[in-house]
Motif scaffolding. Structure first.
Motif, short mmCIF file in Angstrom:
data_model
loop_
_atom_site.label_atom_id
_atom_site.label_comp_id
_atom_site.label_asym_id
_atom_site.label_seq_id
_atom_site.Cartn_x
_atom_site.Cartn_y
_atom_site.Cartn_z
N PRO A 134 0.80 -1.22 0.00
CA PRO A 134 0.00 0.00 0.00
C PRO A 134 0.85 1.29 0.00
O PRO A 134 0.40 2.31 -0.50
CB PRO A 134 -0.83 -0.10 1.29
N THR A 140 -10.87 -1.11 -6.11
CA THR A 140 -11.63 -0.52 -5.00
C THR A 140 -13.01 -1.17 -4.91
O THR A 140 -13.46 -1.81 -5.86
CB THR A 140 -11.83 1.00 -5.20
N PHE A 141 -13.67 -0.98 -3.79
CA PHE A 141 -15.06 -1.41 -3.66
C PHE A 141 -15.93 -0.35 -4.29
O PHE A 141 -15.81 0.84 -3.95
CB PHE A 141 -15.43 -1.58 -2.18
N GLU A 146 -19.02 0.38 -3.91
CA GLU A 146 -19.97 1.06 -3.02
C GLU A 146 -19.29 2.17 -2.22
O GLU A 146 -19.86 3.25 -2.03
CB GLU A 146 -20.62 0.09 -2.01
N THR A 147 -18.08 1.91 -1.75
CA THR A 147 -17.45 2.86 -0.82
C THR A 147 -16.26 3.61 -1.44
O THR A 147 -15.82 4.62 -0.90
CB THR A 147 -16.90 2.10 0.42
N GLY A 148 -15.70 3.07 -2.51
CA GLY A 148 -14.50 3.65 -3.10
C GLY A 148 -13.24 3.29 -2.32
O GLY A 148 -12.13 3.67 -2.68
N GLU A 149 -13.41 2.52 -1.24
CA GLU A 149 -12.26 2.10 -0.42
C GLU A 149 -11.42 1.07 -1.18
O GLU A 149 -11.99 0.24 -1.91
CB GLU A 149 -12.76 1.43 0.88
N PRO A 150 -10.10 1.10 -0.99
CA PRO A 150 -9.27 0.08 -1.66
C PRO A 150 -9.62 -1.33 -1.20
O PRO A 150 -9.91 -1.54 -0.02
CB PRO A 150 -7.84 0.43 -1.24
N VAL A 169 -8.41 -4.72 0.01
CA VAL A 169 -7.19 -5.13 0.71
C VAL A 169 -7.10 -6.66 0.67
O VAL A 169 -8.07 -7.36 1.00
CB VAL A 169 -7.19 -4.62 2.18
N TYR A 228 -2.54 -4.02 -1.56
CA TYR A 228 -3.49 -3.53 -2.55
C TYR A 228 -3.33 -4.31 -3.86
O TYR A 228 -2.31 -4.98 -4.07
CB TYR A 228 -3.24 -2.05 -2.86
#
Ligand code: 5RP
Length: 252
Positions: free
Chosen positions: A160, A185-186, A188-192, A194, A200
Motif C-alpha cells: 500500500p 476498490t469497492f 460502493e465505498t471507493g475504499e481500496p 485489501v 493492494y
C-alpha cells in the motif's frame, strides 16, 4: 448467467442446458476424481474452486476419502474448508503439496494463466508453486488466445505504501501496450480492496498484446513495491474445461 448447451440436440435426446455455474461444478467434480486418500491438497479460491472444496468435504464426510489435509489459498477458502470439516495445515508444516485444484481468469493455449481477479493470487501462487500437480478448472469462457488480451484485468499485488507511485511505474512499463493501471476498490465505498496479506491490487488493462510473457513477468517483479502478479506461467500441469460439448482434459 449464460446458459450453454452440453450435448448435441437430437429428436430423442433433448439438449441439456447448463448454466455457467453448473459448468464450473462439472469441471470441479472432474478434478476431484484425481484426489486420493492421504493427499496434501492445495485448496483454490473462487466460484469454481468452491465447488471442488465442497465436493472434497462431501467425500470426506462419506468416508470415501480419508486423511486429507487441505492447504487453503485464501481466508475465504479457509473458512469454507473449516465449515466442511476438512483438516487444514499450511506450507510451513507441509512444504510439499501433492495436488492443487483451482480456477483461473484466463487460460492460453499453453496453459499459462491469469489469476487473481478474486484477489488471492499471492497465496495461490505460493501454494500452487509448491505442488507436484496443479489442476486448473474452468468453464470455456476463460479460454483466450493471449493472456491480457481479453480486455479484462491483469492483477498485480503491491504494497500500500505510495501505491500511486508503483501504479505509475507499472503503467510506464507497458506504455507501448496502451496500459491503464487502476487501483482495485469497492464500488460502493471507493475504499481500496485489501488482500489477505494486507496489500493492494493494481489491475492492469492493455489495449495491445503485451508480447513476451516471461519478459513481462520479470519486468513487473523487478519493480520495488510489487509483491506478485497474476500471471501463472508454466505452473498448471492439467487443464479441465467444461463447455458446450462436454468436458475436455489436457496435460502438460
Ligand atoms: C482468485 C482466482 C480465481 O481462481 C479466479 O479469479 C477464478 O475465479 P472464478 O472461479 O470465480 O471464476 O484467481 O484469486
Amino acid at each position: 448467467e449464460a446458459a450453454l448447451m452440453v450435448s448435441t440436440p437430437s429428436p430423442s435426446r433433448p439438449p441439456v442446458i447448463l448454466t455457467q455455474d453448473e459448468l464450473k461444478k462439472v469441471a470441479a467434480y472432474k478434478a476431484v476424481e484425481f484426489v486420493e486418500s492421504g493427499m496434501i491438497l492445495g485448496l483454490g479460491t473462487g466460484s469454481t474452486a468452491k465447488h471442488a472444496v465442497e465436493r472434497i468435504g462431501e467425500l470426506l464426510k462419506q468416508g470415501i476419502l480419508k486423511n486429507i489435509i487441505g492447504i487453503p489459498t485464501s481466508k475465504m477458502t479457509h473458512e469454507q474448508a473449516l465449515s466442511l470439516g476438512i483438516p487444514l495445515s499450511d506450507l510451513d508444516t507441509h512444504p510439499v503439496v501433492d495436488l492443487a485444484i483451482d480456477g483461473a481468469d484466463e487460460v492460453d493455449p499453453y496453459m499459462n494463466l491469469v489469476k487473481g481477479r478474486g484477489g488471492s493470487l499471492l497465496r495461490e501462487k505460493m501454494i500452487e508453486g509448491a505442488c507436484k500437480k496443479f489442476i486448473v478448472i474452468v468453464d470455456e469462457s476463460k479460454l483466450v488466445k493471449h493472456l491480457g488480451g481479453s480486455g479484462l484485468a491483469m492483477p498485480v499485488e503491491i504494497v500500500p505504501f505510495c501505491w500511486k507511485f508503483t501504479a505509475q511505474k507499472l503503467k510506464l512499463l507497458f506504455k507501448d501496450a496502451g496500459c491503464v493501471a487502476m487501483l482495485r476498490t469497492f464500488s460502493e465505498t471507493g475504499e481500496p480492496f485489501v488482500t489477505d496479506n494486507g496489500n493492494y491490487i493494481i489491475d492492469l488493462y492493455f489495449k495491445k498484446d503485451i508480447g513476451d510473457l516471461k519478459a513481462a513477468s520479470d519486468a513487473i517483479l523487478r519493480l520495488t513495491g510489487v509483491v506478485e502478479h497474476g500471471m501463472f506461467l508454466g505452473m498448471a500441469t492439467t487443464l479441465i474445461v467444461a463447455g458446450e460439448l462436454g468436458v475436455t482434459m489436457k496435460n502438460k
